[in-house]
Design a protein around this motif. Structure first.
Motif, PDB file in Angstrom:
ATOM      1  N   CYS A  22       0.845  -1.190   0.000  1.00  0.00           N
ATOM      2  CA  CYS A  22       0.000   0.000   0.000  1.00  0.00           C
ATOM      3  C   CYS A  22       0.881   1.240   0.000  1.00  0.00           C
ATOM      4  O   CYS A  22       1.876   1.297   0.728  1.00  0.00           O
ATOM      5  CB  CYS A  22      -0.870  -0.039   1.258  1.00  0.00           C
ATOM      6  SG  CYS A  22      -2.054   1.288   1.388  1.00  0.00           S
ATOM      7  N   MET A  24       0.524   5.322   0.660  1.00  0.00           N
ATOM      8  CA  MET A  24      -0.425   6.253   1.278  1.00  0.00           C
ATOM      9  C   MET A  24       0.155   7.657   1.364  1.00  0.00           C
ATOM     10  O   MET A  24       1.359   7.848   1.233  1.00  0.00           O
ATOM     11  CB  MET A  24      -0.773   5.763   2.691  1.00  0.00           C
ATOM     12  CG  MET A  24      -1.393   4.391   2.720  1.00  0.00           C
ATOM     13  SD  MET A  24      -1.404   3.657   4.377  1.00  0.00           S
ATOM     14  CE  MET A  24       0.226   2.916   4.415  1.00  0.00           C
ATOM     15  N   ASP A  26       0.214  10.327   4.280  1.00  0.00           N
ATOM     16  CA  ASP A  26      -0.117  10.544   5.686  1.00  0.00           C
ATOM     17  C   ASP A  26      -0.667  11.950   5.882  1.00  0.00           C
ATOM     18  O   ASP A  26      -0.184  12.906   5.268  1.00  0.00           O
ATOM     19  CB  ASP A  26       1.113  10.344   6.570  1.00  0.00           C
ATOM     20  CG  ASP A  26       1.473   8.880   6.740  1.00  0.00           C
ATOM     21  OD1 ASP A  26       0.605   8.016   6.529  1.00  0.00           O
ATOM     22  OD2 ASP A  26       2.629   8.601   7.108  1.00  0.00           O
ATOM     23  N   HIS A  61      -4.421   8.554   7.097  1.00  0.00           N
ATOM     24  CA  HIS A  61      -3.820   8.596   5.765  1.00  0.00           C
ATOM     25  C   HIS A  61      -4.905   8.557   4.696  1.00  0.00           C
ATOM     26  O   HIS A  61      -6.040   8.222   4.965  1.00  0.00           O
ATOM     27  CB  HIS A  61      -2.865   7.410   5.578  1.00  0.00           C
ATOM     28  CG  HIS A  61      -3.581   6.095   5.551  1.00  0.00           C
ATOM     29  ND1 HIS A  61      -3.777   5.327   6.677  1.00  0.00           N
ATOM     30  CD2 HIS A  61      -4.189   5.418   4.542  1.00  0.00           C
ATOM     31  CE1 HIS A  61      -4.457   4.236   6.358  1.00  0.00           C
ATOM     32  NE2 HIS A  61      -4.725   4.270   5.065  1.00  0.00           N
ATOM     33  N   THR A  63      -5.166   6.489   1.190  1.00  0.00           N
ATOM     34  CA  THR A  63      -4.539   5.457   0.381  1.00  0.00           C
ATOM     35  C   THR A  63      -4.488   5.936  -1.063  1.00  0.00           C
ATOM     36  O   THR A  63      -5.502   6.340  -1.619  1.00  0.00           O
ATOM     37  CB  THR A  63      -5.326   4.134   0.479  1.00  0.00           C
ATOM     38  OG1 THR A  63      -5.342   3.715   1.845  1.00  0.00           O
ATOM     39  CG2 THR A  63      -4.705   3.055  -0.397  1.00  0.00           C
ATOM     40  N   PHE A  66      -3.743   0.630  -3.061  1.00  0.00           N
ATOM     41  CA  PHE A  66      -3.673  -0.593  -2.268  1.00  0.00           C
ATOM     42  C   PHE A  66      -3.705  -1.770  -3.226  1.00  0.00           C
ATOM     43  O   PHE A  66      -4.368  -1.717  -4.258  1.00  0.00           O
ATOM     44  CB  PHE A  66      -4.859  -0.693  -1.298  1.00  0.00           C
ATOM     45  CG  PHE A  66      -4.824  -1.962  -0.488  1.00  0.00           C
ATOM     46  CD1 PHE A  66      -3.974  -2.078   0.590  1.00  0.00           C
ATOM     47  CD2 PHE A  66      -5.616  -3.040  -0.835  1.00  0.00           C
ATOM     48  CE1 PHE A  66      -3.907  -3.254   1.319  1.00  0.00           C
ATOM     49  CE2 PHE A  66      -5.574  -4.215  -0.115  1.00  0.00           C
ATOM     50  CZ  PHE A  66      -4.709  -4.327   0.971  1.00  0.00           C
TER      51      PHE A  66
END
Length: 184
Positions: A22, A24, A26, A61, A63, A66
């Motif tokens: 994943c 992301m 943040d 976060h 994404t 994913f």
């Protein structure tokens, strides 16, 4: 349309859906947002495979992708290459609030989220999609998970959060790219 978790073909192909990577972005969610959610509303799954469904996270976060076939840290140079020229936003303005229902009939939770308006996230998702991955969900919906609540409390939670998002125009600060080492 089914999601990847309802299909058996991945196991037959030797792909472990419990160990997908994943990438992301943040974000720093203001404390007053989480304060709107009552402790007794929190849902905590007893299923070890659903360890993420554990009440209200401390870190948040968005994404960007994913389903990577490798941990993002293991392919960091490839991630950086496809994101070359892409600039993360400094902040995200949230424009909606809602929830996802549990995909499992035995788990009675709703996943609360706020939706940021950020075309940059769609661009990042498209770029990252050039890497080997599985689309575990048919449509990319950028969102910030606020937490997991018992389904009976979801309506109350949404009412409280709508005021912050829609009337007070919630904005969250972006703190950086997360290559999958901190699953918040």
């Amino acid at each position: 349309m089914p999601n990847a978790y309802t299909l058996s073909c991945y196991q037959q192909l030797g792909i472990d859906l419990d160990n997908l990577g994943c990438i992301m972005l943040d974000v720093e969610l203001p404390q007053y947002v989480s304060a709107q959610l009552e402790p007794e509303w929190a849902y905590r799954s007893a299923d070890p495979k659903l360890a993420h469904a554990a009440g209200y996270p401390d870190e948040h976060h968005v994404t960007m992708l994913f389903g990577l076939l490798h941990n993002g840290n293991a392919i960091r140079s490839a991630v950086d290459e496809v994101l070359d020229g892409w600039t993360p936003p400094q902040a995200l303005h949230c424009v909606d609030v809602g929830y996802f229902s549990s995909p499992l009939p035995s788990e009675h939770y709703k996943c609360l989220w706020v939706k940021p308006h950020a075309p940059e996230l769609l661009d990042a998702h498209q770029r990252l999609s050039m890497l080997p991955h599985i689309n575990t969900h048919p449509t990319y919906e950028p969102h910030i998970t606020l937490g997991y609540v018992h389904e009976t409390f979801a309506g109350y939670a949404i009412e409280r959060l709508e005021h912050l998002v829609l009337e007070q125009q919630l904005t969250v600060r972006v703190s950086g790219i997360n290559y999958g080492d901190r699953l918040s």
